[in-house]
Design a protein around this motif. Structure first.
Motif, PDB file in Angstrom:
ATOM      1  N   ALA A  58       0.816  -1.214   0.000  1.00 43.71           N
ATOM      2  CA  ALA A  58       0.000   0.000   0.000  1.00 43.71           C
ATOM      3  C   ALA A  58       0.849   1.263   0.000  1.00 43.71           C
ATOM      4  N   LEU A  59       1.991   1.207   0.666  1.00 46.76           N
ATOM      5  CA  LEU A  59       2.887   2.357   0.777  1.00 46.76           C
ATOM      6  C   LEU A  59       4.320   1.893   0.544  1.00 46.76           C
ATOM      7  N   TYR A  60       5.099   2.756  -0.102  1.00 48.95           N
ATOM      8  CA  TYR A  60       6.534   2.509  -0.241  1.00 48.95           C
ATOM      9  C   TYR A  60       7.249   3.615   0.517  1.00 48.95           C
ATOM     10  N   VAL A  61       8.195   3.235   1.357  1.00 50.10           N
ATOM     11  CA  VAL A  61       8.906   4.198   2.201  1.00 50.10           C
ATOM     12  C   VAL A  61      10.392   4.204   1.864  1.00 50.10           C
ATOM     13  N   TYR A  62      10.969   5.411   1.834  1.00 46.69           N
ATOM     14  CA  TYR A  62      12.396   5.547   1.578  1.00 46.69           C
ATOM     15  C   TYR A  62      12.976   6.543   2.580  1.00 46.69           C
ATOM     16  N   ALA A  63      14.159   6.237   3.084  1.00 49.69           N
ATOM     17  CA  ALA A  63      14.792   7.048   4.120  1.00 49.69           C
ATOM     18  C   ALA A  63      15.610   8.194   3.531  1.00 49.69           C
ATOM     19  N   GLU A  64      15.530   9.333   4.188  1.00 44.24           N
ATOM     20  CA  GLU A  64      16.327  10.502   3.803  1.00 44.24           C
ATOM     21  C   GLU A  64      17.821  10.177   3.855  1.00 44.24           C
ATOM     22  N   GLU A  65      18.234   9.371   4.812  1.00 45.12           N
ATOM     23  CA  GLU A  65      19.644   8.995   4.933  1.00 45.12           C
ATOM     24  C   GLU A  65      20.106   8.221   3.696  1.00 45.12           C
ATOM     25  N   ASP A  66      19.245   7.356   3.155  1.00 44.09           N
ATOM     26  CA  ASP A  66      19.582   6.609   1.941  1.00 44.09           C
ATOM     27  C   ASP A  66      19.555   7.518   0.717  1.00 44.09           C
ATOM     28  N   ALA A  67      18.609   8.436   0.679  1.00 42.83           N
ATOM     29  CA  ALA A  67      18.553   9.407  -0.423  1.00 42.83           C
ATOM     30  C   ALA A  67      19.811  10.280  -0.417  1.00 42.83           C
ATOM     31  N   ALA A  72      24.979  12.004  -2.937  1.00 44.45           N
ATOM     32  CA  ALA A  72      26.439  12.108  -2.964  1.00 44.45           C
ATOM     33  C   ALA A  72      27.023  11.241  -4.078  1.00 44.45           C
ATOM     34  N   GLU A  73      26.504  10.033  -4.226  1.00 42.55           N
ATOM     35  CA  GLU A  73      26.994   9.113  -5.264  1.00 42.55           C
ATOM     36  C   GLU A  73      26.739   9.642  -6.676  1.00 42.55           C
ATOM     37  N   LEU A  74      25.543  10.187  -6.877  1.00 39.52           N
ATOM     38  CA  LEU A  74      25.124  10.588  -8.226  1.00 39.52           C
ATOM     39  C   LEU A  74      25.369  12.058  -8.529  1.00 39.52           C
ATOM     40  N   GLY A  75      25.641  12.844  -7.496  1.00 40.38           N
ATOM     41  CA  GLY A  75      25.907  14.265  -7.706  1.00 40.38           C
ATOM     42  C   GLY A  75      24.699  15.050  -8.180  1.00 40.38           C
ATOM     43  N   ASP A  93      16.095   3.362  10.435  1.00 43.62           N
ATOM     44  CA  ASP A  93      16.754   2.536   9.420  1.00 43.62           C
ATOM     45  C   ASP A  93      15.714   1.593   8.823  1.00 43.62           C
ATOM     46  N   VAL A  94      15.101   2.019   7.745  1.00 42.56           N
ATOM     47  CA  VAL A  94      14.005   1.257   7.143  1.00 42.56           C
ATOM     48  C   VAL A  94      14.467  -0.080   6.573  1.00 42.56           C
ATOM     49  N   ASP A 141      22.425  -3.802  -4.905  1.00 41.52           N
ATOM     50  CA  ASP A 141      23.673  -4.092  -4.194  1.00 41.52           C
ATOM     51  C   ASP A 141      23.966  -3.090  -3.077  1.00 41.52           C
ATOM     52  N   SER A 142      23.379  -1.905  -3.152  1.00 32.58           N
ATOM     53  CA  SER A 142      23.644  -0.869  -2.152  1.00 32.58           C
ATOM     54  C   SER A 142      23.055  -1.209  -0.788  1.00 32.58           C
ATOM     55  N   GLY A 143      22.021  -2.071  -0.762  1.00 34.86           N
ATOM     56  CA  GLY A 143      21.354  -2.376   0.497  1.00 34.86           C
ATOM     57  C   GLY A 143      20.465  -1.252   0.974  1.00 34.86           C
ATOM     58  N   ARG A 144      20.111  -0.352   0.086  1.00 32.48           N
ATOM     59  CA  ARG A 144      19.284   0.816   0.413  1.00 32.48           C
ATOM     60  C   ARG A 144      18.007   0.772  -0.423  1.00 32.48           C
ATOM     61  N   LEU A 145      17.185  -0.244  -0.149  1.00 37.05           N
ATOM     62  CA  LEU A 145      16.008  -0.503  -0.985  1.00 37.05           C
ATOM     63  C   LEU A 145      14.737   0.167  -0.492  1.00 37.05           C
TER      64      LEU A 145
END
Length: 182
Positions: A58-67, A72-75, A93-94, A141-145
């Motif tokens: 129903a909902l997808y959640v993403y953490a600001e720390e992972d974003a 930083a990775e993508l600039g 830590d989601v 592979d990042s573990g930040r899903l």
């Protein structure tokens, strides 16, 4: 304290090269309080309901720390909704959450962690042609899903609401453990 930074809903449907032909991954933050029911945030949609949405997703959640990691990775800036998420959080830590874990968001809404996101080609296309090739593997592979959530108790939520972990099932796999299982 864990906090809800943004609630995001579909901004616009886009044509997509996938089998559905359209995508609702373009999520943007909404102002104020928003109703949440069994199928997620009111005013949100999923174009591919075989793989997204429904009671279990129903909902997808993403953490600001992972974003922030990906910024930083993508600039480049990755504001709330950039990953197609409905909820952007901070301070929790989601990916270490356990399947079956229950959270309260704000005063009334309760959700249960159900499964990890499995990145797909639509997500890769959404991230842009510079990332499309290899993005699914790189993201996985990042573990930040980030996880999907089931709504257990309806109500309203808004940016700034506290997130409280209500219960954690002993011995349940984490979101990342569940992702890594065949």
């Amino acid at each position: 304290m864990p906090e809800l930074l943004a609630v995001c809903v579909v901004h616009q449907l886009h044509d997509d090269a996938g089998t559905i032909g359209t995508t609702a991954i373009d999520k943007r933050p909404v102002a104020g309080r928003v109703k949440v029911g069994p199928y997620g945030v009111y005013a949100d949609v999923q174009a591919d309901r075989k793989h997204h949405g429904g009671l279990e997703q129903a909902l997808y959640v993403y953490a600001e720390e992972d974003a922030a990691y990906w910024q930083a990775e993508l600039g480049r800036d990755l504001p709330p909704g950039a990953f197609g998420e409905n909820l952007r959080t901070s301070g929790i830590d989601v990916n270490a959450a356990r399947i079956g874990e229950v959270w309260r968001i704000g005063e009334t809404v309760e959700v249960e962690v159900t499964k990890p996101r499995r990145p797909c080609a639509t997500f890769a296309r959404w991230m842009g042609p510079d990332l499309e090739r290899g993005w699914v593997k790189r993201f996985a592979d990042s573990g930040r899903l980030g996880p999907y959530l089931r709504v257990l108790r309806n109500g309203t939520i808004g940016a700034g609401d506290a997130i409280t972990v209500v219960s954690v099932p002993a011995g349940a796999p984490t979101v990342m453990d569940a992702f890594r299982r065949p």
